[in-house]
Design a protein around this motif. Sequence first.
Motif, short mmCIF file in Angstrom:
data_model
loop_
_atom_site.label_atom_id
_atom_site.label_comp_id
_atom_site.label_asym_id
_atom_site.label_seq_id
_atom_site.Cartn_x
_atom_site.Cartn_y
_atom_site.Cartn_z
N GLY A 94 8.93 -6.45 12.41
CA GLY A 94 7.96 -5.43 13.06
C GLY A 94 7.02 -5.07 12.18
N GLY A 95 6.28 -3.95 12.73
CA GLY A 95 5.29 -3.36 11.85
C GLY A 95 5.85 -2.84 10.68
N SER A 96 7.10 -2.53 10.41
CA SER A 96 7.30 -1.78 9.16
C SER A 96 7.39 -2.63 8.35
N VAL A 97 7.96 -3.95 8.61
CA VAL A 97 8.10 -5.03 7.66
C VAL A 97 6.85 -5.67 7.20
N ILE A 98 5.93 -5.82 8.11
CA ILE A 98 4.55 -6.11 7.97
C ILE A 98 3.64 -5.20 6.95
N ASP A 99 3.82 -3.95 7.48
CA ASP A 99 2.95 -3.16 6.67
C ASP A 99 3.54 -2.97 5.24
N GLY A 100 4.86 -3.09 5.04
CA GLY A 100 5.55 -3.04 3.71
C GLY A 100 4.89 -4.15 2.90
N THR A 101 4.96 -5.35 3.56
CA THR A 101 4.54 -6.60 2.87
C THR A 101 2.95 -6.48 2.52
N LYS A 102 2.11 -5.73 3.29
CA LYS A 102 0.72 -5.67 3.12
C LYS A 102 0.73 -4.86 1.53
N PHE A 103 1.64 -3.86 1.57
CA PHE A 103 1.39 -2.90 0.45
C PHE A 103 2.01 -3.96 -0.90
N ILE A 104 3.01 -4.63 -0.69
CA ILE A 104 3.56 -5.57 -1.64
C ILE A 104 2.49 -6.35 -2.18
N SER A 105 1.82 -6.94 -1.21
CA SER A 105 0.70 -7.92 -1.36
C SER A 105 -0.51 -7.28 -2.36
N ALA A 106 -0.90 -5.87 -2.03
CA ALA A 106 -1.90 -5.43 -2.94
C ALA A 106 -1.36 -4.76 -4.12
N ALA A 107 0.05 -4.51 -4.17
CA ALA A 107 0.33 -3.84 -5.41
C ALA A 107 0.76 -4.86 -6.53
N VAL A 108 1.08 -6.09 -6.20
CA VAL A 108 1.48 -6.83 -7.42
C VAL A 108 0.58 -6.98 -8.64
N LYS A 109 -0.87 -7.24 -8.14
CA LYS A 109 -1.61 -7.49 -9.34
C LYS A 109 -2.78 -6.21 -9.63
N PHE A 110 -2.17 -5.15 -8.87
CA PHE A 110 -3.11 -4.04 -9.00
C PHE A 110 -3.03 -3.31 -10.46
N ASP A 111 -4.18 -3.09 -10.91
CA ASP A 111 -4.50 -2.63 -12.29
C ASP A 111 -4.20 -1.25 -12.36
N GLY A 112 -3.24 -0.62 -12.68
CA GLY A 112 -2.93 1.06 -12.57
C GLY A 112 -1.50 1.31 -11.84
N ASN A 113 -1.65 2.56 -11.26
CA ASN A 113 -0.19 2.74 -10.63
C ASN A 113 -0.53 2.60 -9.15
N PRO A 114 0.51 1.72 -8.57
CA PRO A 114 0.23 1.37 -7.40
C PRO A 114 0.04 2.50 -6.18
N MET A 115 0.68 3.55 -6.66
CA MET A 115 0.71 4.84 -5.60
C MET A 115 -0.83 5.24 -5.52
N GLU A 116 -1.50 4.76 -6.63
CA GLU A 116 -2.95 5.21 -6.14
C GLU A 116 -3.48 4.43 -5.07
N ILE A 117 -3.01 3.44 -4.79
CA ILE A 117 -3.53 2.63 -3.41
C ILE A 117 -3.42 3.57 -2.19
N LEU A 118 -2.34 4.23 -2.34
CA LEU A 118 -2.03 5.15 -0.96
C LEU A 118 -2.76 6.51 -1.23
N HIS A 119 -2.64 7.22 -2.36
CA HIS A 119 -3.16 8.61 -2.35
C HIS A 119 -4.67 8.42 -2.54
N LYS A 120 -5.20 7.44 -3.09
CA LYS A 120 -6.65 7.35 -2.77
C LYS A 120 -7.30 6.53 -1.92
#
Length: 388
Positions: A94-120
């Motif tokens: 459902g939405g939770s697995v899909i949303d979680g997957t979007k975060f995983i997709s964005a975090a793998v190559k993220f240059d920095g602390n992936p928490m910034e994706i959310l906080h910023k």
Amino acid sequence: MLNFELYNPTNLVFGKGQIAKISELIPKDAKVLITFGGGSIFKNGVYDQVRESLHGYDVTEFGGIEPNPRYETLMKAVEIIREKKLDFILAVGGGSVIDGTKFISAAVKFDGNPMEILHKRLLIKDLSQVVPFATVLTLPATASEMNSGAVITINETQEKLSFGGSALFPKFSICDPQVVSSLPKRQIQNGIVDAFTHVFEQYLTFPHDALLQDRFSEGILQTLIEIGPKVVENPTDYKLASNYMWSCTMALNGLIQKGVPSDWATHMIGHELTALFEIDHARTLAIIGPNLYRVMFETKKEKLAQYGKRVWNIADGSVEEMANQAIEKTVAFFHTMGMQTKLSEYTPDFEKTADFVVNRFQERGWKALGEKQNITPEKVKEIVEMSY
Ligand code: NZQ
Ligand code: ZN
């Protein structure tokens, strides 16, 4: 009508037996991570169909993504992808697995602390910086299968934060309405009310020139009213299930938002109730929405009256009378859909909630929400207190 761009690259594959098409849609040499939730896919046959279609692929599995997906859990999947050099993610849920997957997709190559994706609240636009992903939808509600947004909870700080960006549309989404048959009633009720409120956030604002968008929105609302109570009782009825699924996707795949003002304050306040009390997302909307319309009555009354007239066939009266009746009809519909509409019906610890939500919003600099930017901290307090 406001200017707009309509960009939606998701290949939506809709209908019976379509899960078998996965093998035509994922490159044969892909190294795939399947993501899923707490195990419903093992009980309803979806997992078996997915594995059958992925026969011959290099597949790794990652389960345990919770409802309201947690940053801490998702980071474990990020590590697995980095370690095994996986290059495609298939979200099955459902939405939770899909949303979680979007975060995983964005975090793998993220240059920095992936928490910034959310906080910023970063906008993820560069396709070369995400891991491509697709979805097999098992719960019609969020439209996450055809949009580029996601909502993630950080356990440590009890924050529920949204992010997104044009690089985060699924490559494809398989929507087989037969998955509805295994859903618990509570989740179907949630799905209908979530989709209903998605339409409201984009429709229940003030009169504007986008006539067609209003008719699209009213059509989705009327369809949800027509099928909602029935699909809860008859989830194996394909006519009901398919219209339920398609209505939810259409409510938040971007189409009805084009060229119109939008609100989203009900969602922002609702997310805080989930973060605080773990109340299901849709149920927070049923608590907050009607009170937001009451408090913001002057801003929204014309559109409320139009909705009342066109969707509920309320006979002519003054704008105020029709608008008030429309709110009452909405609350009654939410009750029919199994919702409770007061916070005190979910938790005895509600009394400090308004102050908590207002403080959170002020910390984030959210001083003016809504389509007219007139939902101030004082209004937020009034809305939440009215919801006790
Ligand atoms: O985890 P499993 O075992 O799969 O069980 C799930 C979960 O317990 C179960 N379920 C899903 N499909 C099933 C099933 N059970 C039996 N048969 C099936 N076919 O349902 C439970 C709830 O699942 P979840 O994914 O949490 O529900 P939903 O789709 O309502 O998603 C809610 C999340 O999406 C976010 C919400 O905030 C919340 O975190 N939203 C995402 C949006 C977006 N991306 O655009 C917009 C929304 O406004 C919303 O904020
Ligand atoms: Zn929602």
